[in-house]
Design an enzyme around this catalytic site. Structure first.
Site, PDB file in Angstrom:
ATOM      1  N   ARG A 147       7.515  -4.316   1.406  1.00 19.76           N
ATOM      2  CA  ARG A 147       6.497  -4.921   2.018  1.00 19.76           C
ATOM      3  C   ARG A 147       6.382  -4.068   3.515  1.00 19.76           C
ATOM      4  O   ARG A 147       7.323  -3.666   4.032  1.00 19.76           O
ATOM      5  CB  ARG A 147       6.513  -6.190   2.491  1.00 19.76           C
ATOM      6  CG  ARG A 147       6.767  -7.176   1.226  1.00 19.76           C
ATOM      7  CD  ARG A 147       7.371  -8.642   1.954  1.00 19.76           C
ATOM      8  NE  ARG A 147       7.442  -9.644   0.506  1.00 19.76           N
ATOM      9  CZ  ARG A 147       8.472  -9.658  -0.051  1.00 19.76           C
ATOM     10  NH1 ARG A 147       9.863  -9.250   0.267  1.00 19.76           N
ATOM     11  NH2 ARG A 147       8.616 -10.551  -1.058  1.00 19.76           N
ATOM     12  N   LYS A 172      10.822 -11.914   3.592  1.00 18.87           N
ATOM     13  CA  LYS A 172       9.857 -12.821   3.695  1.00 18.87           C
ATOM     14  C   LYS A 172      10.642 -14.508   3.188  1.00 18.87           C
ATOM     15  O   LYS A 172       9.916 -15.281   3.856  1.00 18.87           O
ATOM     16  CB  LYS A 172       8.902 -12.605   2.375  1.00 18.87           C
ATOM     17  CG  LYS A 172       7.741 -13.564   2.465  1.00 18.87           C
ATOM     18  CD  LYS A 172       6.559 -13.335   1.379  1.00 18.87           C
ATOM     19  CE  LYS A 172       5.393 -14.016   1.167  1.00 18.87           C
ATOM     20  NZ  LYS A 172       4.281 -13.804   0.127  1.00 18.87           N
ATOM     21  N   HIS A 247      -1.235  -2.962   1.597  1.00 19.19           N
ATOM     22  CA  HIS A 247      -0.346  -3.856   0.716  1.00 19.19           C
ATOM     23  C   HIS A 247      -0.307  -3.317  -0.851  1.00 19.19           C
ATOM     24  O   HIS A 247       0.524  -3.426  -1.680  1.00 19.19           O
ATOM     25  CB  HIS A 247      -0.557  -5.380   0.856  1.00 19.19           C
ATOM     26  CG  HIS A 247       0.243  -6.225  -0.079  1.00 19.19           C
ATOM     27  ND1 HIS A 247       1.699  -6.319   0.455  1.00 19.19           N
ATOM     28  CD2 HIS A 247       0.132  -6.905  -1.214  1.00 19.19           C
ATOM     29  CE1 HIS A 247       2.079  -7.231  -0.315  1.00 19.19           C
ATOM     30  NE2 HIS A 247       1.204  -7.493  -1.157  1.00 19.19           N
ATOM     31  N   ARG A 250       2.413  -1.412  -2.839  1.00 17.68           N
ATOM     32  CA  ARG A 250       3.573  -2.221  -3.431  1.00 17.68           C
ATOM     33  C   ARG A 250       3.046  -2.646  -4.792  1.00 17.68           C
ATOM     34  O   ARG A 250       3.707  -2.640  -5.887  1.00 17.68           O
ATOM     35  CB  ARG A 250       3.726  -3.578  -2.657  1.00 17.68           C
ATOM     36  CG  ARG A 250       4.805  -4.689  -2.952  1.00 17.68           C
ATOM     37  CD  ARG A 250       4.897  -5.750  -1.700  1.00 17.68           C
ATOM     38  NE  ARG A 250       5.604  -6.582  -2.458  1.00 17.68           N
ATOM     39  CZ  ARG A 250       6.978  -6.614  -2.481  1.00 17.68           C
ATOM     40  NH1 ARG A 250       7.675  -5.623  -1.894  1.00 17.68           N
ATOM     41  NH2 ARG A 250       7.558  -7.781  -2.942  1.00 17.68           N
ATOM     42  N   HIS A 281      11.411 -10.411  -4.794  1.00 16.56           N
ATOM     43  CA  HIS A 281      10.659 -11.634  -5.232  1.00 16.56           C
ATOM     44  C   HIS A 281      11.983 -12.635  -5.778  1.00 16.56           C
ATOM     45  O   HIS A 281      12.652 -12.196  -6.361  1.00 16.56           O
ATOM     46  CB  HIS A 281       9.975 -11.409  -6.350  1.00 16.56           C
ATOM     47  CG  HIS A 281       8.588 -10.730  -6.099  1.00 16.56           C
ATOM     48  ND1 HIS A 281       8.005  -9.775  -6.923  1.00 16.56           N
ATOM     49  CD2 HIS A 281       7.953 -10.640  -5.131  1.00 16.56           C
ATOM     50  CE1 HIS A 281       6.620  -9.294  -6.500  1.00 16.56           C
ATOM     51  NE2 HIS A 281       6.783  -9.840  -5.345  1.00 16.56           N
ATOM     52  N   TYR A 290       1.632  -8.870  -9.873  1.00 12.67           N
ATOM     53  CA  TYR A 290       1.279  -7.440  -9.466  1.00 12.67           C
ATOM     54  C   TYR A 290       1.062  -6.540 -10.768  1.00 12.67           C
ATOM     55  O   TYR A 290       0.365  -5.396 -10.595  1.00 12.67           O
ATOM     56  CB  TYR A 290       2.629  -6.854  -9.058  1.00 12.67           C
ATOM     57  CG  TYR A 290       2.936  -7.256  -7.662  1.00 12.67           C
ATOM     58  CD1 TYR A 290       2.897  -8.783  -7.314  1.00 12.67           C
ATOM     59  CD2 TYR A 290       3.006  -6.342  -6.626  1.00 12.67           C
ATOM     60  CE1 TYR A 290       3.311  -9.013  -5.928  1.00 12.67           C
ATOM     61  CE2 TYR A 290       3.124  -6.659  -5.154  1.00 12.67           C
ATOM     62  CZ  TYR A 290       3.553  -8.020  -4.995  1.00 12.67           C
ATOM     63  OH  TYR A 290       3.479  -8.514  -3.522  1.00 12.67           O
TER      64      TYR A 290
END
Length: 312
Positions: A147, A172, A247, A250, A281, A290
């Site tokens: 990120r 995150k 982003h 990613r 994640h 994704y």
């Protein structure tokens, strides 16, 4: 609502935040909004937390977009649900009172040539330091799927060249992880660190990526520079929902990693679990988003399925 009731609510809020933060949530915005909600209850002399007061507050200000009103109500709903376990007088607002369907952007999947063009486009920036900083940052994002915030938060001590890895702290969801790097990526980071020491020898900031002021990079400045670089590289929107975004480096990393797995005949499910861990994640299900928007990946998966069916 009187001041004593307000104090009890703030104590309950503190406990609510502690409980959820123990699960890895940051909740800085949630804390700010819920304190504002309690202020509203006190200022309007509301009887307590119920659907009417929650809706009234969530709809402020009147010019706010539907997504913001929906978010404000969801914050109150979660807090009210927590309070209702010990206080039956708290009314939990129902779902769907402020319906809003957030349009999700279509990932802009970068080819290897487009990533190189982006890095070359850093040459339009004002000086050698900014050029090297943005080119190295883009290269790191593309080769690790990090990120942007994680890359900005890297300290010099987080780059372990002897073990060829990065330490990514306080992500995150409040977790930390180690990310292995290819020797070429380590060499690029070492080159930048050497040059950075020449440009910012007097800076005592621990950040790996430094601004011209010798401070940690700001996301807004990185985003602005990226947009300039994307335009210079000739990257344009593919549709109204698919525009070049930083982003999406990613997303591109995740898709390229899965394509490599399929191309080499590796176990796709095992690879997905590895990619999910590598990306940070907490649930592999988050990684599916994704991958689901990549026609190339879907086509490759379909080819493998067809080959399997022919053999069975």
């Amino acid at each position: 609502m009187n001041a004593r009731s307000g104090d009890r609510l703030r104590l309950a809020l503190a406990e609510y935040l502690r409980t959820r933060r123990a699960l890895g949530y940051a909740l800085a915005r949630t804390e700010k909004l819920l304190n504002q909600f309690i202020d509203y209850l006190l200022a309007t002399d509301a009887a307590g937390i119920n659907t009417a007061t929650a809706l009234s507050w969530a709809n402020l200000p009147q010019a706010a977009q539907g997504s913001w009103r929906n978010y404000r109500l969801s914050v109150v709903r979660s807090f009210a649900r927590y309070l209702s376990n010990s206080d039956p007088g708290v009314e939990v607002p129902a779902m769907g009172l402020l319906p809003y369907s957030r349009p999700r952007a279509t990932p802009y999947l970068y080819s290897a040539a487009e990533i190189l063009a982006l890095m070359d486009a850093a040459s339009i920036l004002s000086c050698r330091q900014r050029q090297a900083t943005m080119a190295t940052l883009i290269g790191l994002l593309a080769t690790t799927g990090m990120r942007v915030g994680e890359a900005i938060r890297l300290d010099v001590s987080d780059v372990d060249t002897s073990r060829q890895l990065l330490r990514i702290r306080d992500t995150k969801f409040g977790k930390s992880r180690e990310v292995l790097l290819h020797p070429s990526a380590i060499a690029a980071l070492e080159k930048y660190r050497t040059e950075r020491g020449q440009w910012q020898s007097a800076s005592d900031c621990p950040a790996f990526f430094l601004s011209l002021a010798g401070t940690r990079l700001l996301y807004c400045n990185v985003h602005h520079a990226f947009q300039r670089m994307a335009a210079e590289a000739g990257l344009s929107a593919r549709s109204s929902k698919c525009r070049p975004r930083i982003h999406d480096l990613r997303h591109s990393f995740a898709v390229a990693s899965m394509l490599d797995a399929y191309t080499t005949g590796a176990d796709g499910q095992a690879q997905l679990a590895l990619i999910s861990t590598y990306l940070g994640h907490i649930d592999p299900a988050a990684t599916y988003w994704y991958l689901s928007a990549a026609p190339e990946l879907m086509a490759t998966a379909a080819d493998r399925l067809a080959a399997y069916e022919e053999q069975s």
